[in-house]
Design a protein around this motif. Structure first.
Motif, PDB file in Angstrom:
ATOM      1  N   GLY A  35      -1.032  -5.913 -38.283  1.00  0.00           N
ATOM      2  CA  GLY A  35      -2.013  -5.517 -37.141  1.00  0.00           C
ATOM      3  C   GLY A  35      -2.655  -6.435 -37.340  1.00  0.00           C
ATOM      4  N   LEU A  36      -3.110  -6.309 -38.310  1.00  0.00           N
ATOM      5  CA  LEU A  36      -4.856  -7.335 -38.027  1.00  0.00           C
ATOM      6  C   LEU A  36      -4.097  -8.939 -37.452  1.00  0.00           C
ATOM      7  N   LEU A  37      -2.812  -9.738 -37.781  1.00  0.00           N
ATOM      8  CA  LEU A  37      -2.944 -10.604 -36.203  1.00  0.00           C
ATOM      9  C   LEU A  37      -2.727  -9.977 -34.517  1.00  0.00           C
ATOM     10  N   SER A  38      -2.654  -8.853 -34.940  1.00  0.00           N
ATOM     11  CA  SER A  38      -3.273  -8.284 -33.644  1.00  0.00           C
ATOM     12  C   SER A  38      -4.138  -8.424 -32.847  1.00  0.00           C
ATOM     13  N   LEU A  39      -5.397  -7.737 -34.090  1.00  0.00           N
ATOM     14  CA  LEU A  39      -6.311  -7.342 -34.384  1.00  0.00           C
ATOM     15  C   LEU A  39      -7.423  -8.881 -33.829  1.00  0.00           C
ATOM     16  N   ALA A  40      -7.058  -9.629 -34.399  1.00  0.00           N
ATOM     17  CA  ALA A  40      -7.053 -11.085 -34.605  1.00  0.00           C
ATOM     18  C   ALA A  40      -7.765 -11.494 -33.261  1.00  0.00           C
ATOM     19  N   LEU A  41      -6.236 -11.875 -32.475  1.00  0.00           N
ATOM     20  CA  LEU A  41      -5.702 -12.349 -30.967  1.00  0.00           C
ATOM     21  C   LEU A  41      -6.596 -11.195 -29.987  1.00  0.00           C
ATOM     22  N   GLY A  42      -6.589  -9.914 -30.267  1.00  0.00           N
ATOM     23  CA  GLY A  42      -7.087  -9.343 -29.077  1.00  0.00           C
ATOM     24  C   GLY A  42      -8.556  -9.639 -29.333  1.00  0.00           C
ATOM     25  N   VAL A  43      -9.177  -9.398 -30.337  1.00  0.00           N
ATOM     26  CA  VAL A  43     -10.545  -9.765 -30.312  1.00  0.00           C
ATOM     27  C   VAL A  43     -11.136 -10.969 -29.888  1.00  0.00           C
ATOM     28  N   GLY A  44     -10.810 -12.288 -30.454  1.00  0.00           N
ATOM     29  CA  GLY A  44     -10.339 -13.645 -29.592  1.00  0.00           C
ATOM     30  C   GLY A  44     -10.024 -13.964 -28.073  1.00  0.00           C
ATOM     31  N   ALA A  45      -9.467 -12.869 -27.665  1.00  0.00           N
ATOM     32  CA  ALA A  45      -9.273 -12.843 -26.189  1.00  0.00           C
ATOM     33  C   ALA A  45     -10.262 -11.941 -25.387  1.00  0.00           C
ATOM     34  N   LEU A  46     -10.619 -11.453 -26.020  1.00  0.00           N
ATOM     35  CA  LEU A  46     -11.664 -10.470 -25.064  1.00  0.00           C
ATOM     36  C   LEU A  46     -12.958 -11.389 -25.149  1.00  0.00           C
ATOM     37  N   VAL A  47     -13.907 -11.608 -26.700  1.00  0.00           N
ATOM     38  CA  VAL A  47     -14.956 -12.164 -26.943  1.00  0.00           C
ATOM     39  C   VAL A  47     -14.856 -13.805 -25.765  1.00  0.00           C
ATOM     40  N   ALA A  48     -13.816 -14.627 -26.552  1.00  0.00           N
ATOM     41  CA  ALA A  48     -14.310 -15.171 -25.808  1.00  0.00           C
ATOM     42  C   ALA A  48     -12.919 -16.033 -24.799  1.00  0.00           C
ATOM     43  N   PRO A  49     -12.781 -15.236 -24.194  1.00  0.00           N
ATOM     44  CA  PRO A  49     -12.409 -16.082 -22.777  1.00  0.00           C
ATOM     45  C   PRO A  49     -12.178 -17.631 -22.172  1.00  0.00           C
ATOM     46  N   GLY A  50     -13.351 -17.810 -22.293  1.00  0.00           N
ATOM     47  CA  GLY A  50     -13.308 -19.033 -21.199  1.00  0.00           C
ATOM     48  C   GLY A  50     -13.053 -19.939 -22.927  1.00  0.00           C
ATOM     49  N   PRO A  51     -13.642 -20.673 -23.874  1.00  0.00           N
ATOM     50  CA  PRO A  51     -12.921 -20.969 -25.222  1.00  0.00           C
ATOM     51  C   PRO A  51     -11.279 -21.408 -25.371  1.00  0.00           C
ATOM     52  N   LEU A  52     -11.372 -19.940 -24.859  1.00  0.00           N
ATOM     53  CA  LEU A  52      -9.404 -20.185 -25.142  1.00  0.00           C
ATOM     54  C   LEU A  52      -8.480 -20.136 -24.527  1.00  0.00           C
ATOM     55  N   ALA A  53      -9.006 -19.852 -23.048  1.00  0.00           N
ATOM     56  CA  ALA A  53      -8.459 -20.630 -22.405  1.00  0.00           C
ATOM     57  C   ALA A  53      -8.588 -22.543 -21.890  1.00  0.00           C
ATOM     58  N   ARG A  54      -9.266 -23.050 -22.144  1.00  0.00           N
ATOM     59  CA  ARG A  54      -9.849 -24.942 -22.451  1.00  0.00           C
ATOM     60  C   ARG A  54      -8.463 -24.471 -23.253  1.00  0.00           C
ATOM     61  N   LEU A  55      -8.622 -24.069 -25.173  1.00  0.00           N
ATOM     62  CA  LEU A  55      -8.235 -24.241 -25.588  1.00  0.00           C
ATOM     63  C   LEU A  55      -6.711 -24.165 -26.004  1.00  0.00           C
ATOM     64  N   THR A  56      -5.968 -23.555 -25.331  1.00  0.00           N
ATOM     65  CA  THR A  56      -4.405 -23.286 -24.441  1.00  0.00           C
ATOM     66  C   THR A  56      -4.301 -24.008 -22.840  1.00  0.00           C
ATOM     67  N   GLY A  57      -5.385 -24.313 -22.430  1.00  0.00           N
ATOM     68  CA  GLY A  57      -4.733 -25.568 -21.365  1.00  0.00           C
ATOM     69  C   GLY A  57      -4.567 -25.011 -19.789  1.00  0.00           C
ATOM     70  N   VAL A  58      -5.013 -23.804 -19.569  1.00  0.00           N
ATOM     71  CA  VAL A  58      -5.185 -22.506 -18.704  1.00  0.00           C
ATOM     72  C   VAL A  58      -6.594 -22.857 -17.816  1.00  0.00           C
ATOM     73  N   ASP A  59      -7.603 -22.984 -17.555  1.00  0.00           N
ATOM     74  CA  ASP A  59      -9.109 -23.141 -17.736  1.00  0.00           C
ATOM     75  C   ASP A  59      -8.961 -23.164 -17.037  1.00  0.00           C
ATOM     76  N   ASP A  60      -8.067 -23.800 -15.704  1.00  0.00           N
ATOM     77  CA  ASP A  60      -8.287 -24.916 -14.678  1.00  0.00           C
ATOM     78  C   ASP A  60      -7.238 -23.032 -13.427  1.00  0.00           C
ATOM     79  N   SER A  61      -7.107 -22.053 -14.149  1.00  0.00           N
ATOM     80  CA  SER A  61      -6.663 -21.044 -13.648  1.00  0.00           C
ATOM     81  C   SER A  61      -8.371 -19.964 -13.202  1.00  0.00           C
ATOM     82  N   PRO A  62      -7.514 -19.849 -11.749  1.00  0.00           N
ATOM     83  CA  PRO A  62      -8.994 -18.332 -11.930  1.00  0.00           C
ATOM     84  C   PRO A  62      -8.245 -17.307 -12.512  1.00  0.00           C
ATOM     85  N   ALA A  63      -7.189 -17.238 -12.598  1.00  0.00           N
ATOM     86  CA  ALA A  63      -6.093 -15.908 -12.613  1.00  0.00           C
ATOM     87  C   ALA A  63      -6.641 -15.582 -14.272  1.00  0.00           C
ATOM     88  N   ALA A  64      -7.056 -16.550 -14.879  1.00  0.00           N
ATOM     89  CA  ALA A  64      -7.441 -16.724 -16.786  1.00  0.00           C
ATOM     90  C   ALA A  64      -8.207 -15.952 -16.598  1.00  0.00           C
TER      91      ALA A  64
END
Length: 316
Positions: A25-54
């Protein structure tokens, strides 16, 4: 959960940490907060920042993770929520597979590393979901009982007799023998349904003189079990209340209990009869019984009654 429950359950399916659903649950919480609070940096980190849908997909993934976190940390149906994480992981791997095929150079490397990381998380989630499911099934098949009898002896006398585990076959009718290996460990041989014999090793894990004894079976037994017996002064100086709390998992689960009951060997009735015999042994020095009571309730026993008489010397 009682002390007896906590020492029994690990025996059934291997050690399953009680904190495992919370950790997921704590792992899901950390991933969920990261995806909501910082989608831009997360997109760059994962290599999908060039996708408009990301920027739209990542917050959706974040909401999904927060839902899993709420379910796992809430403690209800943890196995179902753990498998929901596995389903989410499969979706993420599918999306990453498509992203990997469309990218080159540095972005492809970042997507590949992300895919490896998510695959690792998926493996952890699958193993965790399986372990949580096994723990749930273990709890479902455990037979629980709490039975008491009042004995006209002091707590110290009742405790001393029970603490010598080699005395137990004197009043537990289904025990062939108990051999004390040392002060805490012992080897038990019991008669099971249909003439089968069951053997296991047990250890005393908590010993409070004149008050209580707690034991459990050691790993590897076919019938995992644990129990506690307490010796409580009865009101009005009427002796001692002997209170037995027992947990065990029969080899065939509920079916095994049903078959045993047909043969007059219903587990709870066995324990009640054992405690009656314990009372007789302490108060009179011997067990007086008939073929039908208190040794069982089968049709065969009811049809073959005989006058009550002392238990044979070989069984005392």
């Amino acid at each position: 959960m009682s002390r007896v429950e906590t020492v029994l359950l690990p025996e059934l399916d291997g050690p399953v940490p009680a904190t495992l659903p919370s950790a997921l649950g704590l792992l899901s919480l950390a991933l969920g907060v990261g995806a909501l609070v910082a989608p831009g940096p997360l997109a760059r980190l994962t290599g999908v920042d060039d996708s408009p849908a990301a920027r739209a997909v990542l917050p959706a993934i974040g909401l999904r993770e927060l839902g899993s976190a709420a379910g796992l940390l809430g403690g209800r149906r943890p196995a179902g929520w753990a498998w929901s994480r596995v389903a989410g992981d499969a979706m993420d791997l599918t999306v990453l597979g498509r992203a990997l095929a469309d990218r080159h150079g540095e972005r492809r490397r970042r997507v590949a590393l992300t895919t490896v990381a998510v695959a690792g998380i998926t493996a952890v989630d699958v193993l965790s979901a399986m372990r949580i499911g096994r723990a749930r099934r273990a709890r479902a098949r455990v037979i629980r009982m709490e039975i008491a009898v009042t004995v006209n002896r002091s707590p110290a006398e009742a405790y001393r007799f029970w603490r010598d585990v080699e005395n137990l076959p004197r009043f537990m009718a289904h025990l062939e023998s108990v051999r004390a290996d040392d002060l805490r460990r012992s080897h038990w041989v019991a008669r099971g349904p249909a003439g089968r014999h069951v053997e296991w090793d047990a250890e005393i894990i908590d010993d409070q003189p004149n008050k209580s004894i707690t034991w459990r079976s050691l790993p590897g037994t076919g019938v995992p079990n644990a129990g506690r017996v307490r010796f409580v002064p009865a009101p009005g100086d009427r002796g001692t209340e002997v209170r037995v709390e027992l947990r065990y998992a029969p080899p065939a689960g509920a079916l095994g209990r049903t078959v045993a009951k047909l043969f007059g060997e219903e587990p709870e009735q066995q324990v009640r009869d054992d405690l009656r015999r314990f009372k007789q042994v302490l108060e009179t020095g011997e067990v007086v019984r008939s073929e039908s009571s208190p040794n069982g309730i089968s049709v065969r026993q009811q049809a073959a009654q005989r006058p009550a008489q002392p238990l044979p010397a070989s069984r005392r």
